[in-house]
Design a protein around this motif. Structure first.
Motif, PDB file in Angstrom:
ATOM      1  N   HIS A  70       2.276   5.629   1.293  1.00 29.66           N
ATOM      2  CA  HIS A  70       1.998   6.106   0.234  1.00 29.66           C
ATOM      3  C   HIS A  70       2.755   5.113  -0.992  1.00 29.66           C
ATOM      4  N   SER A  71       3.264   4.188  -0.510  1.00 30.29           N
ATOM      5  CA  SER A  71       3.663   3.298  -1.712  1.00 30.29           C
ATOM      6  C   SER A  71       2.590   2.624  -2.159  1.00 30.29           C
ATOM      7  N   GLN A  72       2.313   2.491  -3.722  1.00 27.69           N
ATOM      8  CA  GLN A  72       1.260   2.054  -4.126  1.00 27.69           C
ATOM      9  C   GLN A  72       1.411   0.345  -4.617  1.00 27.69           C
ATOM     10  N   VAL A  73       0.135  -0.220  -4.409  1.00 34.76           N
ATOM     11  CA  VAL A  73       0.158  -1.690  -4.707  1.00 34.76           C
ATOM     12  C   VAL A  73      -0.920  -1.796  -5.403  1.00 34.76           C
ATOM     13  N   THR A  74      -0.848  -2.896  -6.440  1.00 36.99           N
ATOM     14  CA  THR A  74      -1.752  -3.566  -7.399  1.00 36.99           C
ATOM     15  C   THR A  74      -1.860  -4.621  -7.273  1.00 36.99           C
ATOM     16  N   LEU A  75      -3.034  -5.133  -6.777  1.00 33.02           N
ATOM     17  CA  LEU A  75      -3.315  -6.648  -6.682  1.00 33.02           C
ATOM     18  C   LEU A  75      -3.986  -7.417  -7.871  1.00 33.02           C
ATOM     19  N   ASN A  76      -3.397  -8.466  -8.307  1.00 33.74           N
ATOM     20  CA  ASN A  76      -3.910  -9.201  -9.382  1.00 33.74           C
ATOM     21  C   ASN A  76      -4.927 -10.139  -8.838  1.00 33.74           C
ATOM     22  N   ALA A  77      -5.570 -10.769  -9.749  1.00 35.10           N
ATOM     23  CA  ALA A  77      -6.927 -11.589  -9.318  1.00 35.10           C
ATOM     24  C   ALA A  77      -6.765 -12.634  -8.406  1.00 35.10           C
ATOM     25  N   LEU A  78      -7.603 -12.936  -7.621  1.00 34.12           N
ATOM     26  CA  LEU A  78      -7.371 -13.947  -6.362  1.00 34.12           C
ATOM     27  C   LEU A  78      -6.336 -13.588  -5.595  1.00 34.12           C
ATOM     28  N   SER A  79      -6.047 -12.417  -5.075  1.00 32.71           N
ATOM     29  CA  SER A  79      -4.775 -12.234  -4.232  1.00 32.71           C
ATOM     30  C   SER A  79      -5.425 -11.574  -2.970  1.00 32.71           C
ATOM     31  N   LYS A  80      -4.425 -11.460  -2.125  1.00 32.31           N
ATOM     32  CA  LYS A  80      -4.881 -10.865  -0.627  1.00 32.31           C
ATOM     33  C   LYS A  80      -3.667 -10.262  -0.194  1.00 32.31           C
ATOM     34  N   ILE A  81      -3.477  -9.238   0.547  1.00 33.62           N
ATOM     35  CA  ILE A  81      -2.697  -8.707   1.394  1.00 33.62           C
ATOM     36  C   ILE A  81      -3.335  -8.039   2.657  1.00 33.62           C
ATOM     37  N   THR A  82      -2.214  -8.442   3.598  1.00 36.15           N
ATOM     38  CA  THR A  82      -2.582  -8.090   5.029  1.00 36.15           C
ATOM     39  C   THR A  82      -1.441  -7.411   5.697  1.00 36.15           C
ATOM     40  N   TYR A  83      -1.908  -6.466   6.366  1.00 40.72           N
ATOM     41  CA  TYR A  83      -0.876  -5.696   7.062  1.00 40.72           C
ATOM     42  C   TYR A  83      -1.418  -4.656   8.332  1.00 40.72           C
ATOM     43  N   ARG A 116       7.098  -2.188   9.384  1.00 40.01           N
ATOM     44  CA  ARG A 116       6.721  -2.012   7.985  1.00 40.01           C
ATOM     45  C   ARG A 116       6.737  -3.528   7.526  1.00 40.01           C
ATOM     46  N   GLU A 117       5.540  -4.036   7.631  1.00 40.55           N
ATOM     47  CA  GLU A 117       5.535  -5.652   7.122  1.00 40.55           C
ATOM     48  C   GLU A 117       4.216  -5.880   6.722  1.00 40.55           C
ATOM     49  N   LEU A 118       4.177  -6.622   5.400  1.00 38.81           N
ATOM     50  CA  LEU A 118       2.809  -7.226   4.814  1.00 38.81           C
ATOM     51  C   LEU A 118       2.828  -8.516   4.674  1.00 38.81           C
ATOM     52  N   THR A 119       1.870  -9.261   4.431  1.00 35.61           N
ATOM     53  CA  THR A 119       1.867 -10.587   4.103  1.00 35.61           C
ATOM     54  C   THR A 119       0.889 -10.735   2.717  1.00 35.61           C
ATOM     55  N   LEU A 120       1.379 -11.579   1.930  1.00 30.64           N
ATOM     56  CA  LEU A 120       1.086 -11.463   0.581  1.00 30.64           C
ATOM     57  C   LEU A 120       0.521 -13.053   0.086  1.00 30.64           C
ATOM     58  N   HIS A 121      -0.776 -13.212  -0.369  1.00 32.93           N
ATOM     59  CA  HIS A 121      -0.986 -14.322  -1.034  1.00 32.93           C
ATOM     60  C   HIS A 121      -1.535 -14.247  -2.253  1.00 32.93           C
ATOM     61  N   GLY A 122      -1.062 -14.624  -3.631  1.00 40.41           N
ATOM     62  CA  GLY A 122      -1.296 -14.457  -4.678  1.00 40.41           C
ATOM     63  C   GLY A 122      -0.287 -13.383  -5.159  1.00 40.41           C
ATOM     64  N   GLU A 123      -0.612 -12.517  -6.032  1.00 34.79           N
ATOM     65  CA  GLU A 123       0.309 -11.733  -6.813  1.00 34.79           C
ATOM     66  C   GLU A 123      -0.169 -10.200  -6.755  1.00 34.79           C
ATOM     67  N   ALA A 124       1.267  -9.404  -6.674  1.00 35.39           N
ATOM     68  CA  ALA A 124       0.816  -8.053  -6.626  1.00 35.39           C
ATOM     69  C   ALA A 124       2.191  -7.178  -7.188  1.00 35.39           C
ATOM     70  N   PHE A 125       2.192  -6.185  -7.483  1.00 36.40           N
ATOM     71  CA  PHE A 125       2.995  -5.046  -8.148  1.00 36.40           C
ATOM     72  C   PHE A 125       3.236  -4.096  -7.398  1.00 36.40           C
ATOM     73  N   PHE A 126       4.386  -3.425  -6.752  1.00 37.19           N
ATOM     74  CA  PHE A 126       4.822  -2.603  -5.919  1.00 37.19           C
ATOM     75  C   PHE A 126       5.393  -1.545  -6.319  1.00 37.19           C
ATOM     76  N   LYS A 127       5.099  -0.208  -6.170  1.00 35.72           N
ATOM     77  CA  LYS A 127       5.896   0.851  -6.393  1.00 35.72           C
ATOM     78  C   LYS A 127       6.033   1.906  -5.052  1.00 35.72           C
ATOM     79  N   VAL A 128       7.415   1.298  -4.623  1.00 35.01           N
ATOM     80  CA  VAL A 128       7.450   1.716  -3.199  1.00 35.01           C
ATOM     81  C   VAL A 128       7.953   3.278  -3.168  1.00 35.01           C
ATOM     82  N   GLU A 129       7.550   4.211  -2.313  1.00 35.50           N
ATOM     83  CA  GLU A 129       8.062   5.522  -2.150  1.00 35.50           C
ATOM     84  C   GLU A 129       9.649   5.447  -1.896  1.00 35.50           C
ATOM     85  N   LYS A 130      10.403   6.416  -2.580  1.00 42.23           N
ATOM     86  CA  LYS A 130      11.725   6.671  -2.240  1.00 42.23           C
ATOM     87  C   LYS A 130      11.935   6.512  -0.699  1.00 42.23           C
TER      88      LYS A 130
END
Length: 299
Positions: A113-126, A135-149
């Motif tokens: 339930h952590s929230q992720v917002t991807l900016n333009a031309l970005s990609k996340i894989t998990y 609990r691991e993901l790969t990011l290419h580009g830009e993202a903002f994360f709001k992680v659950e406590k």
């Protein structure tokens, strides 16, 4: 409950104690258990349904001929087990990828339930199926994360690893730029030569392979969440790259100095206004070509 229903619930590991006793009383209980044990010997990466079927068939064929009356049903179960195992392995190793296009943003939630917002031309894989174990993901580009406590995971990038626990942070991982900004909580950044823990307002920035010291960040979240791109003493080439990510047109900057530092911002929903915002402060002129190319040049 009839025999077939018991076997189906057994395959799902869904038998209650009373049903388990009924299952054990089946005439072919021993053979079913043997089938299950046989499947455990298969290695998932090299799993082959036909091999599983042949192996189990060979084991069953060793039984006395008096038992052949239940051979066909058992073989059908063996095939079902083989196929089920194959489907499970395939789905458990299949990665989930979420990406954005030019002038695009998207928000989604991870399995915790952590929230992720991807900016333009970005990609996340998990791996969604295996998230509890890895609990691991790969990011290419830009993202903002709001992680659950209490939810901890790693963000893998080509520059290094970001380890997080109940926090809000930004990561940008693109050619020649790696940036991490902590807005809430704490973030651990690990690269080949650095291992830092960022607190709220701390920034970590690498441009063209060089670590750049940054002032404290006072905003509550990235400007691009509000359809703006903001820069503080950023080499102009990175500003132009960001502009192109939010507008479906190309900039030709061959005749200007793109290493000059730029401080300012541009909006994401007005091309002409955004173009003026990144050219007027540096006294740069531009010409729009018929093919959509925008050529920048000194005044």
């Amino acid at each position: 409950m009839n025999r077939d229903e018991l076997i189906q619930k057994w395959l799902r590991d869904d038998l209650n104690p009373q049903e388990m006793e009924a299952f054990k009383a089946l005439d072919d209980y021993d053979a079913l258990i043997k089938l299950s044990e046989s499947l455990k010997h298969f290695k998932a990466p090299a799993f082959d349904e036909s091999v599983a079927f042949e192996t189990i068939s060979a084991e069953i064929s060793k039984k006395p001929k008096s038992k052949t009356k239940w051979l066909k049903p058992i073989l059908r179960i063996a095939a079902l087990l083989a196929i089920s195992f194959s489907v499970y392995y395939y789905t458990s190793t299949l990665d989930t990828s979420i990406s954005t296009l030019t002038a695009d943003k998207t928000t989604f939630y991870l399995p915790d339930h952590s929230q992720v917002t991807l900016n333009a031309l970005s990609k996340i894989t998990y791996n969604k199926k295996n998230w509890k174990n890895q609990r691991e993901l790969t990011l290419h580009g830009e993202a903002f994360f709001k992680v659950e406590k209490g939810s901890k995971f790693n963000v893998q990038t080509s520059f290094g690893t970001i380890t997080v626990l109940g926090t809000q942070f930004l990561v940008e991982n693109r050619n020649d730029i790696f940036e991490v900004v902590c807005y809430e909580g704490s973030v651990q950044v690990t690269t080949e030569d650095k291992n830092l823990v960022l607190k709220p307002g701390d920034q970590f920035l690498i441009l063209d392979g060089e670590f750049i010291a940054q002032e404290k960040e006072n905003s509550a979240n990235p400007a691009w969440l509000h359809n703006e791109s903001q820069f503080k003493s950023m080499p102009y080439k990175f500003v132009l790259n960001e502009w192109e990510r939010h507008y479906k047109q190309k900039l030709d900057a061959k005749t200007i100095n793109t290493s000059v530092l730029f401080t300012g911002k541009f909006v994401h929903d007005d091309l002409d206004l955004a173009l003026k915002a990144i050219t007027l402060p540096l006294n740069i002129k531009y010409t729009k070509k018929e093919n959509g190319l925008i050529v920048l040049h000194e005044k």
